[in-house]
Write an enzyme that holds these catalytic residues in place. Structure first.
Site, PDB file in Angstrom:
ATOM      1  N   ARG A  49       9.884  15.380  59.213  1.00 45.53           N
ATOM      2  CA  ARG A  49       9.307  16.348  58.278  1.00 45.53           C
ATOM      3  C   ARG A  49       7.805  16.114  58.163  1.00 45.53           C
ATOM      4  O   ARG A  49       7.343  14.990  57.983  1.00 45.53           O
ATOM      5  CB  ARG A  49       9.971  16.203  56.906  1.00 45.53           C
ATOM      6  CG  ARG A  49       9.518  17.234  55.874  1.00 45.53           C
ATOM      7  CD  ARG A  49      10.221  16.995  54.552  1.00 45.53           C
ATOM      8  NE  ARG A  49      11.662  17.221  54.665  1.00 45.53           N
ATOM      9  CZ  ARG A  49      12.586  16.558  53.945  1.00 45.53           C
ATOM     10  NH1 ARG A  49      12.223  15.617  53.108  1.00 45.53           N
ATOM     11  NH2 ARG A  49      13.855  16.852  54.088  1.00 45.53           N
TER      12      ARG A  49
ATOM     13  N   ARG B 293       6.620  13.389  47.072  1.00 47.84           N
ATOM     14  CA  ARG B 293       6.881  14.261  48.221  1.00 47.84           C
ATOM     15  C   ARG B 293       5.742  15.268  48.388  1.00 47.84           C
ATOM     16  O   ARG B 293       4.786  15.287  47.620  1.00 47.84           O
ATOM     17  CB  ARG B 293       8.216  14.987  48.019  1.00 47.84           C
ATOM     18  CG  ARG B 293       9.418  14.065  47.940  1.00 47.84           C
ATOM     19  CD  ARG B 293       9.742  13.438  49.293  1.00 47.84           C
ATOM     20  NE  ARG B 293      10.899  12.565  49.233  1.00 47.84           N
ATOM     21  CZ  ARG B 293      12.155  12.948  49.431  1.00 47.84           C
ATOM     22  NH1 ARG B 293      12.424  14.219  49.663  1.00 47.84           N
ATOM     23  NH2 ARG B 293      13.144  12.075  49.396  1.00 47.84           N
TER      24      ARG B 293
ATOM     25  N   LYS C 146      12.661   9.913  44.674  1.00 48.29           N
ATOM     26  CA  LYS C 146      11.640  10.882  45.075  1.00 48.29           C
ATOM     27  C   LYS C 146      11.011  11.532  43.852  1.00 48.29           C
ATOM     28  O   LYS C 146      11.636  11.666  42.793  1.00 48.29           O
ATOM     29  CB  LYS C 146      12.244  11.936  45.980  1.00 48.29           C
ATOM     30  CG  LYS C 146      13.392  12.721  45.361  1.00 48.29           C
ATOM     31  CD  LYS C 146      14.056  13.607  46.391  1.00 48.29           C
ATOM     32  CE  LYS C 146      15.314  14.261  45.835  1.00 48.29           C
ATOM     33  NZ  LYS C 146      16.023  15.052  46.855  1.00 48.29           N
TER      34      LYS C 146
ATOM     35  N   LYS D  42       8.570  14.976  42.840  1.00 49.55           N
ATOM     36  CA  LYS D  42       8.084  16.250  43.365  1.00 49.55           C
ATOM     37  C   LYS D  42       7.060  16.879  42.416  1.00 49.55           C
ATOM     38  O   LYS D  42       7.283  16.952  41.209  1.00 49.55           O
ATOM     39  CB  LYS D  42       9.257  17.206  43.584  1.00 49.55           C
ATOM     40  CG  LYS D  42      10.255  16.690  44.625  1.00 49.55           C
ATOM     41  CD  LYS D  42      11.406  17.641  44.851  1.00 49.55           C
ATOM     42  CE  LYS D  42      12.333  17.135  45.959  1.00 49.55           C
ATOM     43  NZ  LYS D  42      13.458  18.061  46.212  1.00 49.55           N
TER      44      LYS D  42
ATOM     45  N   CYS E  65      19.920  25.841  52.575  1.00 49.43           N
ATOM     46  CA  CYS E  65      19.477  24.578  53.151  1.00 49.43           C
ATOM     47  C   CYS E  65      19.997  24.479  54.580  1.00 49.43           C
ATOM     48  O   CYS E  65      20.718  25.343  55.064  1.00 49.43           O
ATOM     49  CB  CYS E  65      19.984  23.406  52.314  1.00 49.43           C
ATOM     50  SG  CYS E  65      21.765  23.144  52.455  1.00 49.43           S
TER      51      CYS E  65
ATOM     52  N   CYS F 120      22.676  17.719  58.818  1.00 52.44           N
ATOM     53  CA  CYS F 120      22.474  16.967  57.573  1.00 52.44           C
ATOM     54  C   CYS F 120      23.671  16.055  57.306  1.00 52.44           C
ATOM     55  O   CYS F 120      24.812  16.518  57.239  1.00 52.44           O
ATOM     56  CB  CYS F 120      22.254  17.913  56.402  1.00 52.44           C
ATOM     57  SG  CYS F 120      22.028  17.033  54.829  1.00 52.44           S
TER      58      CYS F 120
ATOM     59  N   CYS G  61      25.853  21.011  50.039  1.00 51.24           N
ATOM     60  CA  CYS G  61      26.297  19.952  49.133  1.00 51.24           C
ATOM     61  C   CYS G  61      25.620  20.193  47.786  1.00 51.24           C
ATOM     62  O   CYS G  61      24.805  21.103  47.652  1.00 51.24           O
ATOM     63  CB  CYS G  61      25.945  18.579  49.703  1.00 51.24           C
ATOM     64  SG  CYS G  61      24.203  18.132  49.533  1.00 51.24           S
TER      65      CYS G  61
ATOM     66  N   CYS H  98      18.871  21.244  47.706  1.00 58.45           N
ATOM     67  CA  CYS H  98      17.628  21.404  48.456  1.00 58.45           C
ATOM     68  C   CYS H  98      17.083  22.831  48.426  1.00 58.45           C
ATOM     69  O   CYS H  98      15.873  23.020  48.544  1.00 58.45           O
ATOM     70  CB  CYS H  98      17.820  20.938  49.889  1.00 58.45           C
ATOM     71  SG  CYS H  98      17.982  19.141  50.041  1.00 58.45           S
TER      72      CYS H  98
END
Length: 574
Positions: free
Chosen positions: A90, A159, A222, A224, A439, A445, A484, A488
């Site tokens: 990424r 991120r 993480k 954001k 996603c 994934c 899931c 995302c």
């Protein structure tokens, strides 16, 4: 608030707690030598196509995820072969700005190393998939040739920083994009591990700490950050750990920002202690205080976030566990008092497709890219535009592509190319499809329980038939799908959302806010396509018959009693 007492700073990031009380990931980070681990040695191991041991977790901080092709996992197991390991890489791309030079380089890398595919994400950046281990270094060094990197694109750090994409306000958009880059450059890890492992640079001895802010264990999870300018909430500001809402003054310039904290989408099915949360607005700051406040908010999460239970380590849980007033006071003790929040209004979170002329006389074309996925043919077509366009592209938070800053002289040439290549037909879709996101999901994934990106297009076709039956085909309804519950594609603030539970099975959520201001609620659990369509048919039929003028679908489902409103994330499982 005067009765709130702040305890001494925990500083658990420097391991003031015994290691055995922390989660294994905290111990791993602490012992990693500032994210070096044994990654460099693992890359040299040709016996396996994977990275051995726990280095796969450290590589996330370098923007790299190890994955495998789950479509062939069972067959390879039967043949006693290791999984078909490959990697996702990424890119760090603050604000989603990509010069045409960079686009051509990224396209070249995707075609050479990424199975001739490229994905644009919901956080305005690129993901390469299907990268083999021996191709990781060439990809990262190729990005470096155009001054791009993958630092902190994953991992327990800040991120990629988002910024709104609104061509109608070019000066505001440009300023927010610049601020996104400034903040991103300031908050990424400072360890030299990235340069040593991927660029082959020598390790430099120093008596100074490598990570003066992050310490040895970085953030608990993480973190954001995003910038938005009303009226369009395209970045879903309430889904950010730290969100800055631009307040425009009478002179048309940014007077400052409302500060929103504690947003986050992920949850775990059957674990009521986990839940999504919308960010809370706690005050207003002037632009000169951005860095100080950003540091203060991150410090609070760094020092008080949960490092023992990783499932509850996001900032949203710190906010709820400590209390919003406590969090605000802790921030103000570090960065000074916040002014009262100023008024603002969101009306949408969607992109505006096609050509838009801004007040500076430049033109901008937004191209719909379904679920952000581009194949070789589409990459080649967009590359033709990149070769004649002298400015840049913008990746939108809705996984689309904007051809930005087109001059009047360039516009006819680009329009002709859009028509000749057939790209312009990408925008000829239903309103529902244009307001949808998914996603990656299966097969790459590792967290996915069901298909999303591959399945949503065909499901939308069937939902479109229902909407047409009730004459709702032109109604803007936000629809999002994930493989899931990690969220995302930010599903838990969509009017209609589906999250994967098992192959072919999904949870159906209804009642989110049209512009991302309200969480939705579980409506049907663990159901297949037939039950999904049946539930939506019933809800849409009532919406067509009973809605009020200009009433959005999410608002209707609550008013009509189809679903109960979610007022706080921690109550969404009730």
């Amino acid at each position: 608030m005067t009765d709130i007492q702040l305890p001494p700073t925990d500083r658990s990031c420097d391991i003031s707690q015994p290691l055995e009380r922390l989660s294994p990931d905290e111990t791993l980070k602490y012992k990693s030598e500032q994210l070096r681990g044994t990654i460099a040695l693992g890359l040299l191991d040709r016996i396996t196509s994977a990275v051995p041991g726990t280095d796969i977790k450290l590589m996330k901080f370098h923007g790299i995820y190890q994955q495998d092709d789950r479509d062939v996992r069972d067959e390879r197991r039967r043949q006693k072969l290791e999984p078909a390991y490959q990697f996702m890489i990424r890119v760090r791309l603050p604000g989603g700005i990509c010069t045409t030079e960079r686009w051509l380089k990224i396209t070249d890398l995707a075609c050479k190393h990424g199975n001739e595919t490229l994905r644009m994400t919901t956080r305005q950046t690129f993901q390469f998939h299907w990268i083999l281990k021996h191709d990781i270094v060439p990809v990262i060094r190729g990005l470096h040739e155009v001054l791009l990197d993958t630092v902190a694109a994953c991992g327990d750090d800040s991120r990629g920083v988002m910024a709104t994409v609104n061509p109608q306000f070019p000066a505001i958009q440009a300023e927010l994009s610049a601020l996104a880059k400034t903040v991103s450059d300031h908050v990424i890890p400072k360890t030299r591990a990235y340069h040593e492992i991927w660029y082959g640079e020598e390790r430099i001895a120093s008596s100074e700490p490598e990570e003066p802010f992050y310490g040895k264990t970085y953030m608990p999870r993480k973190f954001k950050i995003g910038f938005v300018a009303p009226p369009n909430n395209d970045i879903d500001i309430y889904a950010q750990d730290l969100g800055y809402i631009a307040i425009i003054g009478e002179d048309g310039k940014i007077a400052g920002f409302n500060v929103a904290v504690g947003g986050g989408m992920g949850r775990t099915d059957k674990a009521p202690q986990t839940y999504p949360r919308t960010a809370s607005v706690i005050g207003f700051i002037t632009p000169d205080r951005l860095i100080a406040v950003t540091e203060a908010v991150m410090e609070v999460q760094r020092d008080y976030g949960n490092r023992a239970d990783r499932a509850r380590a996001r900032f949203k849980y710190t906010v709820d566990d400590k209390g919003l007033d406590w969090i605000k006071l802790a921030i103000e003790e570090r960065a000074g008092s916040l002014e009262p929040a100023r008024s603002y209004d969101f009306t949408s979170n969607a992109d505006t497709y096609g050509w838009v002329e801004s007040d500076d006389g430049l033109h901008h074309f937004t191209l719909f890219i379904e679920n952000g996925r581009l194949n070789r043919d589409e990459l080649d077509k967009i590359a033709q535009i990149a070769r004649i366009h002298k400015s840049h592209f913008r990746l939108t938070p809705n996984q689309n592509l904007m051809i930005s800053n087109v001059t009047s002289a360039e516009k006819p040439k680009i329009t002709a190319l859009l028509e000749e290549t057939g790209l312009i037909a990408f925008n000829e879709h239903s309103t529902l499809r244009l307001n949808s996101m998914a996603c990656v999901g299966l097969p790459t994934c590792g967290l996915a329980m069901a298909d999303s990106e591959r399945y949503l297009p065909s499901l939308i076709t069937k939902i479109e038939e229902i909407l047409t039956r009730y004459n709702l085909q032109d109604e803007p309804i936000t629809l999002r799908m994930t493989g899931c519950p990690n969220g995302c594609s930010r599903p838990f603030i969509a009017e209609v959302a589906l999250t994967g539970r098992a192959p072919g099975k999904y949870n159906l959520y209804l009642g989110g806010g049209f512009h991302g201001q309200r969480l939705n609620r579980l409506y049907r659990e663990n159901i297949g396509e037939e039950a999904i369509l049946e539930a939506l048919d019933e809800a849409f039929s009532r919406y067509a018959a009973e809605r009020l003028p200009n009433e959005h679908f999410g608002d209707f489902t609550i008013r009509a009693g189809i679903i109960r409103e979610v007022t706080e994330g921690r109550f969404s499982n009730d």
